[in-house]
Design a protein around this motif. Structure first.
Motif, PDB file in Angstrom:
ATOM      1  N   TYR A 179     -78.244   2.699  51.357  1.00 42.00           N
ATOM      2  CA  TYR A 179     -78.197   3.807  50.147  1.00 42.00           C
ATOM      3  C   TYR A 179     -76.741   4.578  50.521  1.00 42.00           C
ATOM      4  CZ  TYR A 179     -82.224   0.807  49.369  1.00 42.00           C
ATOM      5  OH  TYR A 179     -83.478  -0.418  48.836  1.00 42.00           O
ATOM      6  N   VAL A 180     -76.469   5.148  49.815  1.00 46.30           N
ATOM      7  CA  VAL A 180     -75.910   7.059  49.184  1.00 46.30           C
ATOM      8  C   VAL A 180     -77.605   7.960  49.716  1.00 46.30           C
ATOM      9  CG1 VAL A 180     -75.270   8.739  48.304  1.00 46.30           C
ATOM     10  CG2 VAL A 180     -73.747   6.100  48.007  1.00 46.30           C
ATOM     11  N   PRO A 181     -77.546   8.454  50.883  1.00 48.51           N
ATOM     12  CA  PRO A 181     -78.748   9.299  51.351  1.00 48.51           C
ATOM     13  C   PRO A 181     -78.826  10.406  49.580  1.00 48.51           C
ATOM     14  CG  PRO A 181     -77.790   9.102  52.553  1.00 48.51           C
ATOM     15  CD  PRO A 181     -76.321   8.945  52.055  1.00 48.51           C
ATOM     16  N   LEU A 182     -78.121  10.804  49.152  1.00 48.33           N
ATOM     17  CA  LEU A 182     -78.012  12.095  48.062  1.00 48.33           C
ATOM     18  C   LEU A 182     -77.449  12.173  46.861  1.00 48.33           C
ATOM     19  CD1 LEU A 182     -77.985  15.468  49.525  1.00 48.33           C
ATOM     20  CD2 LEU A 182     -80.535  14.465  48.557  1.00 48.33           C
ATOM     21  N   ALA A 183     -78.376  11.656  45.506  1.00 42.26           N
ATOM     22  CA  ALA A 183     -77.173  11.104  45.103  1.00 42.26           C
ATOM     23  C   ALA A 183     -77.045  13.168  43.736  1.00 42.26           C
ATOM     24  CB  ALA A 183     -77.606  10.044  43.226  1.00 42.26           C
ATOM     25  N   MET A 184     -75.293  13.349  44.056  1.00 42.64           N
ATOM     26  CA  MET A 184     -75.307  14.212  43.989  1.00 42.64           C
ATOM     27  C   MET A 184     -74.259  14.898  43.873  1.00 42.64           C
ATOM     28  SD  MET A 184     -77.070  18.048  43.953  1.00 42.64           S
ATOM     29  CE  MET A 184     -75.765  18.870  44.920  1.00 42.64           C
ATOM     30  N   GLY A 196     -79.934  22.112  43.398  1.00 39.70           N
ATOM     31  CA  GLY A 196     -79.925  22.627  44.888  1.00 39.70           C
ATOM     32  C   GLY A 196     -79.779  24.060  45.133  1.00 39.70           C
ATOM     33  N   TYR A 197     -79.396  24.806  45.159  1.00 38.44           N
ATOM     34  CA  TYR A 197     -78.956  26.297  45.961  1.00 38.44           C
ATOM     35  C   TYR A 197     -80.718  26.597  44.820  1.00 38.44           C
ATOM     36  CZ  TYR A 197     -78.281  30.997  46.661  1.00 38.44           C
ATOM     37  OH  TYR A 197     -78.901  32.674  46.864  1.00 38.44           O
ATOM     38  N   GLN A 198     -80.831  26.218  43.584  1.00 38.30           N
ATOM     39  CA  GLN A 198     -82.537  27.240  43.075  1.00 38.30           C
ATOM     40  C   GLN A 198     -83.268  26.576  43.433  1.00 38.30           C
ATOM     41  OE1 GLN A 198     -82.417  29.918  42.111  1.00 38.30           O
ATOM     42  NE2 GLN A 198     -80.470  30.226  40.581  1.00 38.30           N
ATOM     43  N   LEU A 233     -77.642  23.717  52.181  1.00 38.50           N
ATOM     44  CA  LEU A 233     -76.868  23.218  50.907  1.00 38.50           C
ATOM     45  C   LEU A 233     -75.869  22.623  51.422  1.00 38.50           C
ATOM     46  CD1 LEU A 233     -77.212  22.763  47.735  1.00 38.50           C
ATOM     47  CD2 LEU A 233     -75.811  24.304  47.415  1.00 38.50           C
ATOM     48  N   ALA A 234     -75.065  23.933  52.386  1.00 39.22           N
ATOM     49  CA  ALA A 234     -73.975  23.168  52.507  1.00 39.22           C
ATOM     50  C   ALA A 234     -74.119  21.988  53.675  1.00 39.22           C
ATOM     51  CB  ALA A 234     -73.180  24.722  54.479  1.00 39.22           C
ATOM     52  N   ARG A 235     -75.247  21.486  54.661  1.00 37.54           N
ATOM     53  CA  ARG A 235     -75.351  20.856  55.425  1.00 37.54           C
ATOM     54  C   ARG A 235     -75.735  19.218  54.381  1.00 37.54           C
ATOM     55  NH1 ARG A 235     -80.277  21.625  59.434  1.00 37.54           N
ATOM     56  NH2 ARG A 235     -80.306  19.720  59.975  1.00 37.54           N
ATOM     57  N   TRP A 236     -75.808  19.688  52.928  1.00 38.02           N
ATOM     58  CA  TRP A 236     -76.325  18.059  52.501  1.00 38.02           C
ATOM     59  C   TRP A 236     -74.764  17.405  51.790  1.00 38.02           C
ATOM     60  CZ3 TRP A 236     -79.004  19.355  47.345  1.00 38.02           C
ATOM     61  CH2 TRP A 236     -79.888  19.984  47.105  1.00 38.02           C
ATOM     62  N   ALA A 237     -73.628  17.923  52.370  1.00 38.80           N
ATOM     63  CA  ALA A 237     -72.397  17.045  52.096  1.00 38.80           C
ATOM     64  C   ALA A 237     -71.758  16.156  52.877  1.00 38.80           C
ATOM     65  CB  ALA A 237     -70.471  17.810  52.953  1.00 38.80           C
ATOM     66  N   PRO A 238     -72.820  16.034  54.916  1.00 38.34           N
ATOM     67  CA  PRO A 238     -72.069  13.844  54.554  1.00 38.34           C
ATOM     68  C   PRO A 238     -73.279  13.149  54.250  1.00 38.34           C
ATOM     69  CG  PRO A 238     -72.688  16.308  56.267  1.00 38.34           C
ATOM     70  CD  PRO A 238     -72.415  16.699  55.109  1.00 38.34           C
ATOM     71  N   TYR A 239     -73.737  13.754  52.790  1.00 35.84           N
ATOM     72  CA  TYR A 239     -74.789  12.342  52.783  1.00 35.84           C
ATOM     73  C   TYR A 239     -74.917  12.782  51.285  1.00 35.84           C
ATOM     74  CZ  TYR A 239     -77.449  14.504  56.600  1.00 35.84           C
ATOM     75  OH  TYR A 239     -77.224  14.581  58.400  1.00 35.84           O
ATOM     76  N   MET A 240     -73.238  12.848  50.538  1.00 37.81           N
ATOM     77  CA  MET A 240     -73.852  12.616  49.531  1.00 37.81           C
ATOM     78  C   MET A 240     -72.705  11.532  48.929  1.00 37.81           C
ATOM     79  SD  MET A 240     -73.647  16.467  48.484  1.00 37.81           S
ATOM     80  CE  MET A 240     -72.845  16.849  47.093  1.00 37.81           C
ATOM     81  N   GLY A 241     -71.914  10.942  49.849  1.00 36.08           N
ATOM     82  CA  GLY A 241     -71.665   9.296  49.511  1.00 36.08           C
ATOM     83  C   GLY A 241     -69.776   9.838  49.588  1.00 36.08           C
ATOM     84  N   ASN A 394     -68.576  25.670  45.496  1.00 35.07           N
ATOM     85  CA  ASN A 394     -67.890  25.685  46.299  1.00 35.07           C
ATOM     86  C   ASN A 394     -68.375  26.199  48.206  1.00 35.07           C
ATOM     87  OD1 ASN A 394     -65.683  26.041  45.251  1.00 35.07           O
ATOM     88  ND2 ASN A 394     -65.745  28.102  45.113  1.00 35.07           N
ATOM     89  N   VAL A 395     -69.602  25.626  47.865  1.00 30.19           N
ATOM     90  CA  VAL A 395     -70.343  25.446  49.707  1.00 30.19           C
ATOM     91  C   VAL A 395     -70.182  24.429  50.247  1.00 30.19           C
ATOM     92  CG1 VAL A 395     -72.346  26.064  50.953  1.00 30.19           C
ATOM     93  CG2 VAL A 395     -71.390  27.883  49.416  1.00 30.19           C
ATOM     94  N   ILE A 396     -70.968  22.915  49.318  1.00 31.57           N
ATOM     95  CA  ILE A 396     -71.007  22.163  49.482  1.00 31.57           C
ATOM     96  C   ILE A 396     -69.567  21.068  49.647  1.00 31.57           C
ATOM     97  CG2 ILE A 396     -71.901  19.426  48.246  1.00 31.57           C
ATOM     98  CD1 ILE A 396     -73.911  20.836  47.037  1.00 31.57           C
ATOM     99  N   ASN A 397     -68.825  21.476  49.191  1.00 34.11           N
ATOM    100  CA  ASN A 397     -67.363  21.547  48.919  1.00 34.11           C
ATOM    101  C   ASN A 397     -66.539  21.393  50.518  1.00 34.11           C
ATOM    102  OD1 ASN A 397     -67.350  19.975  46.670  1.00 34.11           O
ATOM    103  ND2 ASN A 397     -66.018  21.371  45.257  1.00 34.11           N
ATOM    104  N   GLY A 398     -67.067  22.753  51.126  1.00 34.17           N
ATOM    105  CA  GLY A 398     -66.560  23.073  51.791  1.00 34.17           C
ATOM    106  C   GLY A 398     -65.371  24.478  52.011  1.00 34.17           C
TER     107      GLY A 398
END
Length: 421
Positions: A179-184, A196-198, A233-241, A394-398
């Motif tokens: 599975y993709v860990p996070l669907a976003m 996310g942030y909120q 939030l920045a740490r989510w990126a590797p888990y979003m597919g 932007n934070v998730i995208n790096g």
């Protein structure tokens, strides 16, 4: 006494009786303006019949407009004097502007307003909280919806309660590879902020305490408690597919309901659609706290309320409707007719839908708060709400660091917002 005199007396008696009888709030038809056109069948089949049964003589005409057109259409009708008797109120500034223009009335004296706490009323009250101009109806809650089969497959026995557990679980899901860990995704931007942030942020800025401190100018978006959610939030990126930078909101919904992702950062409005599409059991958990023992805060965001058009020709009937809206009977009916839209009344409602019940259970352990950008702080340019969408993505995208994002938001806010010190 002659027959003529008897008849005259009888007629006089009938006339007096007619004068003495109170006018039935009755024989009135209330037109309700709303942007929730998707709710039309539920109003026709459940809500309208329930009201009309308990209020004989008052008819309801639910007349929704498409969401994107609602504000403009409503304003045009109000200006022309053709708007309905009851107005569905969006939270904060749009409805506050209507009240300031005397196009909504105070509802402070509506029976049942004591059923709502200050957070519930905040979306439809003056800045000082003294006057409420719409009866709160429902909120949407935030957290995470997860695929129970996915958790079972990778060996997650219980949903994560802390940030460390959350990332440990994401690692397990990623390592398994099914599975993709996070669907976003991030191209639409708003999900990165709203789901996310909120969602995770209130656990760091302490909900209403932090939100109000920001409004008062006692805290800044560059303070640690406001920057840390961006770091998380920045740490989510590797888990979003792999394709998350091009993954739209509908793409994320489909990814989850088709069983390709394990966790979906969610608003409770997804419940009905997800249940109609997903072929697997689902559960929900609230935003993980920073560390074990920390207090939990819930994004419990005010969504819809009802107010009265001061130009209604049936004010007593309109007040009767608003009194019903403020009652526990309406709260239970609405919450169960629309799973995922939760009553704002302080007394708990017995929610029947299992996934909705899981969401509403978050209120037991977590303190409710509304999105930090919605009250007062998005009245100027740049708009803090929209800028938070951009920077969360932007934070998730790096493309921005958490510190850069926070600094940009604070600089934009400082350019027009100057709270009294």
């Amino acid at each position: 006494m002659s027959m003529k005199a008897v008849t005259s007396w009888a007629l006089a008696g009938v006339a007096l009786a007619a004068v003495a009888l109170p006018a039935r709030a009755a024989d009135a038809t209330l037109t309700i303006e709303s942007w929730r056109n998707d709710d039309l069948p539920i109003w026709q089949e459940k809500i309208v019949p329930a009201f009309e049964k308990s209020h004989p003589g008052i008819k309801l005409n639910f007349q929704p407009t498409a969401p994107k057109e609602y504000n403009a259409a409503l304003n045009s009708k109000l200006d022309a004097g053709t708007a309905g008797d009851i107005i569905a109120c969006r939270p904060f500034d749009a409805s506050l502007d209507l009240f300031k223009k005397k196009e909504l009335t105070s509802v402070n004296d509506i029976p049942g307003m004591n059923n709502f706490g200050p957070v519930a009323k905040a979306g439809w009250s003056t800045d000082d909280g003294a006057t409420t101009f719409c009866v709160p109806v429902a909120a949407v809650l935030h957290g995470f919806i997860y695929n129970k089969d996915a958790f079972k497959k990778v060996g997650i026995a219980t949903p994560p309660a802390t940030a460390d557990e959350f990332f440990a679980d994401l690692d397990k899901i990623k390592k398994d590879g099914t599975y993709v860990p996070l669907a976003m995704g991030t191209p639409d931007q708003w999900e990165a902020a709203t789901m996310g942030y909120q969602v995770i942020g209130p656990n760091y800025w302490h909900g209403e305490d932090g939100r109000k401190a920001l409004i008062a100018g006692k805290e800044k978006l560059t303070d640690p408690e406001w920057v840390e959610p961006f770091r998380q939030l920045a740490r989510w990126a590797p888990y979003m597919g792999d394709g998350f930078k091009a993954q739209s909101y509908p793409d994320s919904q489909n990814m989850f309901t088709l069983g390709r992702a394990a966790i979906y950062p969610a608003g409770s409005w997804e419940i009905a659609q997800f249940e109609s599409q997903a072929q697997f059991p689902m559960g929900a958990f609230p935003a993980p706290v920073p560390k074990a023992g920390d207090p939990c805060y819930l994004s419990d965001h005010v969504d819809i309320a009802f107010g009265m058009n001061p130009k209604t020709k049936s004010p007593e009937a309109a007040k009767a409707f608003l009194t019903w809206v403020a009652s526990p009977d309406f709260a239970k009916l609405y919450s169960n007719a629309l799973p995922g839209f939760f009553s704002l009344q302080t007394q708990p409602i017995d929610v029947e839908n299992p996934l909705a019940k899981e969401f509403v259970s978050f209120r037991k352990d977590c303190k409710s708060t509304i999105r930090s950008t919605y009250q007062i702080l998005s009245r100027g340019t740049p708009n803090l709400e929209n800028e938070t969408w951009v920077e969360s993505a932007n934070v998730i995208n790096g493309t921005d660091t958490p510190e850069q994002a926070a600094a940009k938001l604070q600089k934009g806010l400082d350019s027009w917002y100057h709270p009294a010190k």
